[in-house]
Scaffold this active site. Structure first.
Site, short mmCIF file in Angstrom:
data_model
loop_
_atom_site.label_atom_id
_atom_site.label_comp_id
_atom_site.label_asym_id
_atom_site.label_seq_id
_atom_site.Cartn_x
_atom_site.Cartn_y
_atom_site.Cartn_z
N ASP A 68 0.87 -1.17 0.00
CA ASP A 68 0.00 0.00 0.00
C ASP A 68 0.90 1.23 0.00
O ASP A 68 1.52 1.54 1.02
CB ASP A 68 -0.90 0.03 1.24
CG ASP A 68 -2.02 -0.99 1.18
OD1 ASP A 68 -1.76 -2.11 0.67
OD2 ASP A 68 -3.13 -0.69 1.63
N LYS A 134 -6.57 3.32 -3.69
CA LYS A 134 -7.08 3.38 -2.33
C LYS A 134 -7.37 4.84 -1.97
O LYS A 134 -6.55 5.72 -2.25
CB LYS A 134 -6.05 2.76 -1.38
CG LYS A 134 -6.45 2.68 0.07
CD LYS A 134 -5.37 1.92 0.84
CE LYS A 134 -5.60 1.93 2.34
NZ LYS A 134 -4.55 1.19 3.06
N LYS A 163 -10.21 0.44 -3.27
CA LYS A 163 -10.24 0.15 -1.84
C LYS A 163 -10.65 1.41 -1.11
O LYS A 163 -9.98 2.44 -1.20
CB LYS A 163 -8.88 -0.33 -1.34
CG LYS A 163 -8.90 -0.65 0.17
CD LYS A 163 -7.58 -1.22 0.65
CE LYS A 163 -7.63 -1.49 2.15
NZ LYS A 163 -6.35 -2.06 2.64
#
Length: 203
Positions: A68, A134, A163
């Protein structure tokens, strides 16, 4: 410690941890289906490309199944297509070189951006074909995920999954994010949300 309680809680898809804890998380979750996600350039995304590549490699070699990475907000705000694209491609190359390949999720900190800046960031991530976009780190004072941002990301980046993360604390929020197109939810309130969903099923 949360990691030590994982075996007695619902089997979430992954646990996301800072680099220091990747080896421990990997050890504790060995022989389970739960993935380990390591963060890169958290929380500001301002590290150089060379540093982000090194951080990604370090996390993967320590046991991370996914990365991430916080996008460079300055590049997004300034509209620096070349810098941001080159950076995403460099980290993605590391992830793709692994066997099996490691997923790359790019955090754009959507609450801190204008609509045009969000579209710009999503277009680059989409062209690079990162695995996920994300919404948020969950640490920025501007806020976290919104249904509107999830919808915008889904519409703008057809090659990427979404996400939703940041400020998601209730089952209702989760349902709204999923309905808007999110494939994954990032939250520190996972056990509470699961309990809410179970309670709703019993009513």
């Amino acid at each position: 410690m949360i990691l030590r309680r994982m075996k007695t809680t619902p089997n979430f898809y992954a646990v996301c941890v800072n680099p220091r804890w990747v080896p421990l998380a990997s050890e504790l979750l060995h022989n389970t289906k739960v993935k380990v996600a390591g963060v890169v350039s958290m929380p500001l995304g301002a590290d150089s490309t060379k540093i982000k590549v090194a951080q990604a490699k370090d996390a993967i070699f320590a046991g991370a199944d996914e990365i991430d990475m916080v996008a460079d907000l300055a590049a997004i705000i300034e509209g620096d297509w070349r810098y941001l694209s080159n950076q995403l491609q460099a980290v993605l190359k590391v992830c793709r070189s692994m066997r099996p390949a490691v997923l790359l999720k790019v955090i754009i900190e959507s609450a801190a951006l204008t609509r045009e800046q969000k579209i710009f960031a999503c277009q680059i991530a989409n062209s690079c074909r990162v695995d996920f976009i994300k919404t948020s780190t969950g640490l920025h004072p501007a806020g976290g995920a919104t249904v509107e941002d999830v919808t915008l990301i889904k519409e703008t980046a057809a090659n990427c999954k979404v996400k939703a993360a940041g400020g998601i604390k209730t089952a209702r929020q989760v349902v709204e994010m999923l309905q808007a197109g999110a494939e994954r939810i990032g939250t520190s309130s996972g056990a509470q949300i699961i309990n809410e969903l179970k309670a709703a099923q019993l009513q």
